[in-house]
Scaffold this active site. Structure first.
Site, PDB file in Angstrom:
ATOM      1  N   HIS A  41       0.709  -1.224   0.062  1.00  0.00           N
ATOM      2  CA  HIS A  41       0.019  -0.072  -0.063  1.00  0.00           C
ATOM      3  C   HIS A  41       0.941   0.907  -0.137  1.00  0.00           C
ATOM      4  CE1 HIS A  41      -4.195   1.442   0.157  1.00  0.00           C
ATOM      5  NE2 HIS A  41      -3.874   2.300   1.151  1.00  0.00           N
ATOM      6  N   TYR A  66       2.582  10.495   2.494  1.00  0.00           N
ATOM      7  CA  TYR A  66       1.981   9.331   2.949  1.00  0.00           C
ATOM      8  C   TYR A  66       2.957   8.313   3.833  1.00  0.00           C
ATOM      9  CZ  TYR A  66      -0.549   4.861   3.939  1.00  0.00           C
ATOM     10  OH  TYR A  66      -1.032   3.608   4.515  1.00  0.00           O
TER      11      TYR A  66
END
Length: 107
Positions: A26, A39
């Site tokens: 991810h 992120y």
């Protein structure tokens, strides 16, 4: 800057090592998500017991993730992105539960 913190819980059917691997996948996928400034994802290693104030029992959870956006326009661009939608679909395959928290800075 807009920052969203997510507390993540893995599905009961998934082992911690499988969850960690999907978190890595991810994370790699996040590099292609438009307008996502930053992120980060961190796996929970342990919970300390030597707190200096009363302990808040909110767990257990398996990871903490954070999404950063430069401004509201970038956040809206992110929301409209098909790549972001694909990224969320991947998240559904390995995140059993989550708790999102929009944060703000203290000035």
């Amino acid at each position: 800057m807009i920052r969203i913190v997510y507390l993540l819980v893995r599905p009961e059917s998934m082992t911690p090592s499988e969850f960690a691997e999907e978190c890595r996948v991810h994370y790699d996928m996040s590099r292609k998500v438009p307008a996502l400034y930053k992120y980060e994802v961190r796996l929970v290693d342990q919970e300390p017991s030597d707190t200096h104030v009363a302990y808040l029992d909110i767990g257990p959870f398996d990871a903490v993730a954070e999404c950063w956006f430069e401004n509201r326009d970038k956040y809206d661009e992110y929301l409209a992105s098909d790549i972001r939608k694909e990224w969320f679909e991947h998240g559904k395959t390995f995140i059993g539960q989550l708790k999102p928290i929009y944060t703000r800075e203290i000035h």
